[in-house]
Scaffold this motif. Structure first.
Motif, PDB file in Angstrom:
ATOM      1  N   ALA A  61       0.826  -1.208   0.000  1.00  0.00           N
ATOM      2  CA  ALA A  61       0.000   0.000   0.000  1.00  0.00           C
ATOM      3  C   ALA A  61       0.860   1.258   0.000  1.00  0.00           C
ATOM      4  O   ALA A  61       0.530   2.260  -0.655  1.00  0.00           O
ATOM      5  CB  ALA A  61      -0.937  -0.002   1.200  1.00  0.00           C
ATOM      6  N   VAL A  62       1.974   1.242   0.727  1.00  0.00           N
ATOM      7  CA  VAL A  62       2.877   2.389   0.755  1.00  0.00           C
ATOM      8  C   VAL A  62       3.553   2.553  -0.600  1.00  0.00           C
ATOM      9  O   VAL A  62       3.683   3.674  -1.124  1.00  0.00           O
ATOM     10  CB  VAL A  62       3.922   2.241   1.877  1.00  0.00           C
ATOM     11  CG1 VAL A  62       4.917   3.406   1.852  1.00  0.00           C
ATOM     12  CG2 VAL A  62       3.243   2.161   3.237  1.00  0.00           C
ATOM     13  N   VAL A  63       3.988   1.455  -1.191  1.00  0.00           N
ATOM     14  CA  VAL A  63       4.601   1.497  -2.520  1.00  0.00           C
ATOM     15  C   VAL A  63       3.612   2.087  -3.530  1.00  0.00           C
ATOM     16  O   VAL A  63       3.957   2.955  -4.345  1.00  0.00           O
ATOM     17  CB  VAL A  63       5.057   0.086  -2.963  1.00  0.00           C
ATOM     18  CG1 VAL A  63       5.636   0.113  -4.374  1.00  0.00           C
ATOM     19  CG2 VAL A  63       6.080  -0.485  -1.969  1.00  0.00           C
ATOM     20  N   GLU A  64       2.375   1.636  -3.443  1.00  0.00           N
ATOM     21  CA  GLU A  64       1.329   2.120  -4.352  1.00  0.00           C
ATOM     22  C   GLU A  64       1.077   3.619  -4.149  1.00  0.00           C
ATOM     23  O   GLU A  64       0.968   4.381  -5.116  1.00  0.00           O
ATOM     24  CB  GLU A  64       0.056   1.321  -4.099  1.00  0.00           C
ATOM     25  CG  GLU A  64      -1.017   1.482  -5.141  1.00  0.00           C
ATOM     26  CD  GLU A  64      -2.147   0.495  -4.890  1.00  0.00           C
ATOM     27  OE1 GLU A  64      -3.300   0.941  -4.786  1.00  0.00           O
ATOM     28  OE2 GLU A  64      -1.874  -0.739  -4.802  1.00  0.00           O
ATOM     29  N   TRP A  65       0.977   4.028  -2.898  1.00  0.00           N
ATOM     30  CA  TRP A  65       0.752   5.444  -2.564  1.00  0.00           C
ATOM     31  C   TRP A  65       1.881   6.310  -3.116  1.00  0.00           C
ATOM     32  O   TRP A  65       1.647   7.358  -3.728  1.00  0.00           O
ATOM     33  CB  TRP A  65       0.646   5.581  -1.045  1.00  0.00           C
ATOM     34  CG  TRP A  65       0.347   6.951  -0.515  1.00  0.00           C
ATOM     35  CD1 TRP A  65      -0.417   7.919  -1.097  1.00  0.00           C
ATOM     36  CD2 TRP A  65       0.809   7.499   0.728  1.00  0.00           C
ATOM     37  NE1 TRP A  65      -0.475   9.031  -0.290  1.00  0.00           N
ATOM     38  CE2 TRP A  65       0.260   8.809   0.834  1.00  0.00           C
ATOM     39  CE3 TRP A  65       1.605   7.017   1.770  1.00  0.00           C
ATOM     40  CZ2 TRP A  65       0.502   9.635   1.941  1.00  0.00           C
ATOM     41  CZ3 TRP A  65       1.838   7.839   2.871  1.00  0.00           C
ATOM     42  CH2 TRP A  65       1.298   9.122   2.941  1.00  0.00           C
ATOM     43  N   ARG A  66       3.101   5.873  -2.928  1.00  0.00           N
ATOM     44  CA  ARG A  66       4.248   6.637  -3.410  1.00  0.00           C
ATOM     45  C   ARG A  66       4.260   6.721  -4.933  1.00  0.00           C
ATOM     46  O   ARG A  66       4.535   7.781  -5.516  1.00  0.00           O
ATOM     47  CB  ARG A  66       5.550   6.025  -2.896  1.00  0.00           C
ATOM     48  CG  ARG A  66       5.693   6.038  -1.380  1.00  0.00           C
ATOM     49  CD  ARG A  66       7.025   5.448  -0.941  1.00  0.00           C
ATOM     50  NE  ARG A  66       8.129   6.368  -1.197  1.00  0.00           N
ATOM     51  CZ  ARG A  66       9.404   6.014  -1.235  1.00  0.00           C
ATOM     52  NH1 ARG A  66       9.747   4.739  -1.058  1.00  0.00           N
ATOM     53  NH2 ARG A  66      10.339   6.911  -1.462  1.00  0.00           N
TER      54      ARG A  66
END
Length: 412
Positions: free
Chosen positions: A344-349
Motif C-alpha cells: 500500500a505504501v509502494v502504491e501510494w508513493r
C-alpha cells in the motif's frame, strides 16, 4: 532500455529517471481503470487540487520567483539565513572549496532528514527558536556540521569525510539532535548507521570522492563532466546513485548491487529481472535538486532538470489523499502505521509521483507559466510540498500525514 534480463543493464535502468516515471505511471494507469489493490483514483478532484496548489504558490511567492525544492530552504527556518551567515565567514575561501563544503553539508543533512516523528524538536540556543520536522533536522544537522562532527580533521571542522563518518555512534547523533526520552527522534540508530555506511562508501570510491574520501570530492568529479559550462541533471543523479548506492540498509539487491529505494508491487509485470519492481530514489533525487544550486552558484548551468521526477513522500502524497484525488480502498489501511515496504505504501508513493506530473501542468496553466519557466523542482517547493503541509494542518491537529508509515530513518 537495453536487455533487462542482463543484471547490469537491469540495475542501470532501475536507476534511471525513465524507469521511475515508467513504473509509477504504469500503476497510475491501473488506477485509471480502478484496478489497484489499495487505492481509488479520482481524477475529477484534480482541478480543485490544482487550484489549491496554485493558491498556496501565490500566497508563498507572490512574484512567482520560486527557488528549487532543496535542502537550502530548510536552513533558513524561522527567517534566519544560517547558510548565508556561515558562507560570510568563508569570504577568504576560494569558490571551489566553498562548493566542496556545501556538498559536505548538503549530503550529510539530506541523508539525516528522514521523518523525525511528531514529538521531536530542536531547540536552537543561538536564536531561541524551537524547530520541528524537516526544518529542525536541517538546523540540527547544520550545527552538527559546524561543530566538526563529520570531519576526521579537527583543524578543518567544515568537512565530511570517511575518517569522520565511519566511527559515528548512535549517541553522537542523539547528542547532536538533542534526543531524550521526552524528545524522541525516529530512527536514531538507522541514521547513525547511514553515516557510517556513507563513510565506507567514500573510502570505496576514490574515483568519485578523491583520495581523501571526502563527500566534496564528488563536486570535483562532476565538474569535470561538464561540457561548455553545462552539466545534465541526470549526470548528477547517476553519480549520486552510483556513489551512495551501497549505504542503504536491508534493501533488495540484484547481482550483488544494492538497489536502494526500490520496492515490490504485484501490479508491475514485465517478464524480466525488473518485474514487480518500482524504483523511487526519493532522497537521491532531492539531494540532486539540492546539489543543482551549488553548481549554478559556481557558474555551471544545469540542463534537463525536468528529467528528474517529483518526490514520493508523505507531504506530496498526503496532498492527494487530503484533497480527495486518492482514497483508500480499505479504510483499515488508515488505522495503523504501515511498514515502508508494504504494498500500500509502494502504491501510494507511485501514484503520488505520477500525479505530480499531472498536476504540474495544471498548476502552470493557472499561473501562466511554461515548463521552462516553472520546472517541477519549483512547483514542488512553492506548491505541492507546502500545500501538503498546509492541508494536513487544516485537517489534523498534529499536522501529520493522513497515512502513517513506519520509518527506519532512511526513506521518508
Amino acid at each position: 532500455m537495453g536487455n533487462l534480463n542482463d543484471p547490469a543493464q537491469a540495475v542501470a535502468w532501475l536507476r534511471s529517471p525513465e524507469a521511475i516515471r515508467a513504473r509509477c505511471h504504469e500503476l497510475l494507469a491501473l488506477g485509471e481503470r480502478d484496478a489497484l489493490p489499495n487505492f481509488h483514483v479520482h481524477f475529477d478532484a484534480m482541478p480543485a487540487a490544482a487550484d489549491y496548489v496554485a493558491k498556496v504558490i501565490r500566497e508563498n511567492y507572490p512574484t512567482l520567483e520560486i527557488p528549487y525544492h532543496a535542502r537550502w530552504r530548510h536552513f533558513a527556518a524561522g527567517g534566519i539565513d544560517r547558510w548565508g551567515k556561515l558562507a560570510a565567514e568563508l569570504k577568504d575561501v576560494d569558490q571551489d572549496e566553498i562548493a566542496r563544503i556545501r556538498f559536505d553539508l548538503c549530503v550529510t543533512s539530506v541523508l539525516l532528514d528522514a521523518g523525525a516523528g511528531p514529538d521531536w524538536k530542536y531547540a536552537e540556543a543561538e536564536t531561541g527558536q524551537t524547530i520541528a520536522r524537516s526544518e529542525g533536522l536541517a538546523v540540527a544537522s547544520l550545527h552538527a556540521f559546524r561543530s566538526g562532527l563529520f570531519s576526521g580533521d579537527r583543524a578543518q571542522p567544515l568537512r565530511a569525510d570517511a575518517a569522520g563518518l565511519c566511527p559515528i555512534p548512535p549517541n553522537a547523533i542523539e547528542k547532536a539532535f538533542q534526543v531524550t526520552e521526552k524528545n524522541p527522534l525516529v530512527g536514531v540508530e538507522g541514521r547513525a548507521a547511514l553515516m557510517r555506511n556513507l563513510g565506507a562508501a567514500l573510502k570505496a570510491r576514490p574515483d568519485l570522492f578523491g583520495r581523501d574520501a571526502r563527500i566534496g570530492g564528488l563536486y570535483d568529479y562532476l565538474r569535470r563532466q561538464a561540457q561548455d559550462g553545462k552539466l545534465p541533471a541526470r549526470t548528477i543523479l547517476s553519480a549520486v546513485l552510483d556513489g551512495f548506492g551501497p549505504i542503504w540498509p536491508s534493501r533488495m539487491t540484484m547481482d550483488g548491487v544494492n538497489l536502494g529505494d526500490v520496492w515490490r508491487h504485484r501490479g508491475i509485470v514485465s517478464g524480466d529481472l525488473t518485474s514487480g519492481l518500482v524504483p523511487f530514489h526519493k532522497l537521491s533525487q532531492w539531494l540532486t535538486y539540492s546539489l543543482v544550486e551549488i553548481f549554478e552558484d559556481a557558474g555551471i548551468a544545469i540542463t534537463g532538470l525536468d528529467d528528474l521526477t517529483g518526490l514520493p513522500e508523505y507531504r506530496n502524497g498526503g496532498l492527494f489523499l487530503d484533497l480527495g484525488v486518492l482514497s483508500l480502498r480499505h479504510e483499515a489501511l488508515g488505522q495503523f502505521a504501515l511498514p515502508v515496504e508494504d504494498e500500500a505504501v509502494v502504491e501510494w508513493r507511485a501514484l503520488t509521483l505520477a500525479l505530480l506530473d499531472r498536476i504540474a501542468d495544471r498548476v502552470r496553466e493557472r499561473l501562466g507559466k511554461t515548463k521552462a519557466e516553472m520546472p517541477l523542482a519549483r512547483i514542488l517547493e512553492g506548491g505541492t510540498w507546502a500545500a501538503g503541509r498546509k492541508i494536513a494542518r487544516e485537517k489534523r491537529p498534529d499536522g501529520g500525514p493522513p497515512l502513517r508509515v513506519v520509518s527506519d530513518g532512511t526513506v521518508f
